[in-house]
Design a protein around this motif. Structure first.
Motif, PDB file in Angstrom:
ATOM      1  N   GLU A  54       0.813  -1.208   0.000  1.00 32.89           N
ATOM      2  CA  GLU A  54       0.000   0.000   0.000  1.00 32.89           C
ATOM      3  C   GLU A  54       0.854   1.268   0.000  1.00 32.89           C
ATOM      4  O   GLU A  54       0.546   2.230  -0.721  1.00 32.89           O
ATOM      5  N   ILE A  58      -0.001   2.826  -3.521  1.00 34.99           N
ATOM      6  CA  ILE A  58      -1.014   3.881  -3.383  1.00 34.99           C
ATOM      7  C   ILE A  58      -0.330   5.202  -3.035  1.00 34.99           C
ATOM      8  O   ILE A  58      -0.385   6.172  -3.802  1.00 34.99           O
ATOM      9  N   ASN A  59       0.340   5.234  -1.911  1.00 34.00           N
ATOM     10  CA  ASN A  59       0.883   6.504  -1.411  1.00 34.00           C
ATOM     11  C   ASN A  59       1.952   7.115  -2.312  1.00 34.00           C
ATOM     12  O   ASN A  59       2.072   8.337  -2.397  1.00 34.00           O
ATOM     13  N   ASP A  62      -0.149   8.040  -5.933  1.00 32.62           N
ATOM     14  CA  ASP A  62      -1.220   9.034  -5.934  1.00 32.62           C
ATOM     15  C   ASP A  62      -0.758  10.345  -5.314  1.00 32.62           C
ATOM     16  O   ASP A  62      -0.106  10.346  -4.254  1.00 32.62           O
ATOM     17  N   PRO A  65      -3.939  10.179  -1.989  1.00 29.32           N
ATOM     18  CA  PRO A  65      -4.214   8.747  -1.922  1.00 29.32           C
ATOM     19  C   PRO A  65      -5.672   8.386  -2.198  1.00 29.32           C
ATOM     20  O   PRO A  65      -6.586   8.926  -1.591  1.00 29.32           O
ATOM     21  N   GLU A  66      -5.856   7.487  -3.191  1.00 25.87           N
ATOM     22  CA  GLU A  66      -7.138   6.924  -3.601  1.00 25.87           C
ATOM     23  C   GLU A  66      -8.075   7.948  -4.262  1.00 25.87           C
ATOM     24  O   GLU A  66      -9.214   7.617  -4.569  1.00 25.87           O
ATOM     25  N   ARG A  67      -7.593   9.154  -4.510  1.00 30.16           N
ATOM     26  CA  ARG A  67      -8.446  10.166  -5.130  1.00 30.16           C
ATOM     27  C   ARG A  67      -7.831  10.777  -6.392  1.00 30.16           C
ATOM     28  O   ARG A  67      -8.544  11.077  -7.339  1.00 30.16           O
ATOM     29  N   THR A 127      -8.841   8.212 -10.349  1.00 25.77           N
ATOM     30  CA  THR A 127      -8.922   7.243  -9.265  1.00 25.77           C
ATOM     31  C   THR A 127      -8.265   5.927  -9.674  1.00 25.77           C
ATOM     32  O   THR A 127      -7.888   5.729 -10.829  1.00 25.77           O
ATOM     33  N   PHE A 128      -8.096   5.029  -8.701  1.00 29.73           N
ATOM     34  CA  PHE A 128      -7.493   3.714  -8.923  1.00 29.73           C
ATOM     35  C   PHE A 128      -6.131   3.831  -9.623  1.00 29.73           C
ATOM     36  O   PHE A 128      -5.790   3.040 -10.510  1.00 29.73           O
ATOM     37  N   THR A 273      -8.070  -3.463  -4.842  1.00 32.61           N
ATOM     38  CA  THR A 273      -6.712  -3.539  -5.382  1.00 32.61           C
ATOM     39  C   THR A 273      -6.643  -4.027  -6.834  1.00 32.61           C
ATOM     40  O   THR A 273      -5.895  -3.467  -7.638  1.00 32.61           O
ATOM     41  N   ARG A 276      -7.121  -1.306  -9.389  1.00 38.43           N
ATOM     42  CA  ARG A 276      -5.964  -0.410  -9.423  1.00 38.43           C
ATOM     43  C   ARG A 276      -4.753  -1.051 -10.102  1.00 38.43           C
ATOM     44  O   ARG A 276      -4.033  -0.381 -10.846  1.00 38.43           O
TER      45      ARG A 276
END
Length: 292
Positions: A54, A58-59, A62, A65-67, A127-128, A273, A276
Motif C-alpha cells: 500500500e 497507493i501513497n 497518488d 491517496p485513492e483520489r 482514481t485507482f 486492489t 488499481r
C-alpha cells in the motif's frame, strides 16, 4: 509506379485479411503499470502472487491517496474520443460512456461497475491509480472501443441491457473481439452473460477484478467455447474471500486441463486492489493470443 500497384494491393489485402488473433495492443505507459515483483509463480505462470504494498502502490503513486493519481500516470488527451451516449436497445435505453472508435473498432472492452457504482467509475481518469485512464488510452490508441455503461441491476434486467448494448456495437464490427471486465458485484453480470447462448459466442474474454465466482460456470456456453478467464484478487479482500476464488480457479483447471485461465493474487491487497493494479495490456494481449 506501375510495378508498385501490385505490391500496394497485396499489402492492403494482407491488412484486411490478417486474422483478428494477430492483433496485439501497442504499449501505453507500460513501465508505470507493469506488475511489482512476483513473489511466487505456479502452473507455468498461470497463477502468480504479486508483491503489493500500500505504501508504494497507493501513497507513492497518488498525489492524493485513492483520489488523485500522479500526473505521470495519466493522459487526459483521450477525452477528445470520449462520449456520453444513450443507446436505444431492445432491452430499453442504456446510458454509457464510449471511448475510442465507435464505428468498426478493432477491439471492444466493456467494464461493468460494482454495487453503488455508475458508468462514471469506469472513465474516471484519476482514481485507482489512473488505471481506467490507461484502458481508455489503450483502446483509443489501438483503434478500439471502451464502454462503461449504467444498468438497472445485477440480475436479469441488467444482464439483458448489457447484452443488448454489446450486440449493438458488435453488429457494427462483427470481427472485433469483445472482452468483458467486471469489478466486484459486476461479476454477477459476467456470469449471467456467460450463460446466454446468444451472447456467449460473442465474448472473447472475461476479467474478474475483485469479483465473485460461479460454481456453475463449467456448464455454461462460455466454458464450452473455452473463453479465456482472468481473475485478479486481493489476499485481504473482505467482500469476496480469496480462498473461494482460488478454489474456483482450481476447479476450472481440474475440469478442463489446459483451459485458458489465469489468476493474479495481490498479496496484502484489499477489495479494490485488482482494479488499481491489473495490467490491462498484458491481460488483453494474452487473451487475444489464446482465444479461439
Amino acid at each position: 509506379m506501375r510495378h508498385l500497384v501490385p505490391t500496394l494491393l497485396w499489402l492492403i489485402s494482407f491488412v484486411l485479411t490478417t486474422p483478428a488473433t494477430a492483433l496485439q495492443l501497442a504499449p501505453f505507459k507500460d513501465q508505470l503499470f507493469t506488475y511489482p515483483p512476483i513473489l511466487e509463480s505456479h502452473d507455468n505462470g498461470a497463477y502468480r502472487i504479486i508483491d503489493y504494498r500500500e505504501l508504494r502502490d497507493i501513497n507513492q503513486r497518488d498525489a492524493v491517496p485513492e483520489r488523485q493519481a500522479e500526473s505521470r500516470y495519466i493522459s487526459t488527451d483521450i477525452r477528445r474520443l470520449q462520449q456520453d451516449l444513450l443507446a436505444k436497445t431492445e432491452a430499453g435505453p442504456v446510458r454509457h460512456f464510449a471511448v475510442g472508435r465507435p464505428a468498426r473498432p478493432r477491439i471492444i472492452t466493456v467494464y461493468l461497475h460494482g454495487q453503488g457504482g455508475s458508468r462514471h467509475q469506469g472513465v474516471n481518469d484519476f482514481t485507482f491509480g489512473g488505471n481506467f485512464n490507461r484502458i481508455k488510452n489503450l483502446m483509443g490508441h489501438n483503434g478500439g472501443l471502451y464502454l462503461s455503461p449504467d444498468f438497472s441491476d445485477f440480475g436479469e434486467k441488467g444482464a439483458a441491457e448489457i447484452a443488448a448494448l454489446i450486440s449493438l456495437y458488435a453488429a457494427r464490427s462483427p470481427q472485433a473481439p469483445i472482452f468483458l471486465a467486471c469489478g466486484s458485484m459486476g461479476g454477477a453480470l459476467c456470469w449471467r452473460l456467460a450463460r446466454e447462448p446468444a451472447l456467449a459466442p460473442q465474448l472473447d474474454g472475461l476479467l474478474l477484478l475483485g469479483s465473485m465466482w460461479d460454481d456453475h460456470f463449467v456448464k455454461t456456453e462460455a466454458f464450452r467455447r473455452r473463453v479465456p478467464i482472468f481473475i485478479a484478487h486481493g489476499s485481504r479482500d473482505t467482500v469476496f474471500p480469496i480462498d473461494k476464488q482460488e478454489a474456483f480457479y482450481r476447479g476450472i483447471r481440474d475440469a478442463a486441463p489446459g483451459y485458458p485461465v489465469r489468476f493474479v493474487r495481490f498479496e496484502t491487497g484489499s477489495h479494490g486492489t485488482p482494479i488499481r493494479m491489473t495490467d490491462w495490456r498484458e491481460t488483453l494481449n494474452w487473451m487475444l493470443a489464446v482465444r479461439r
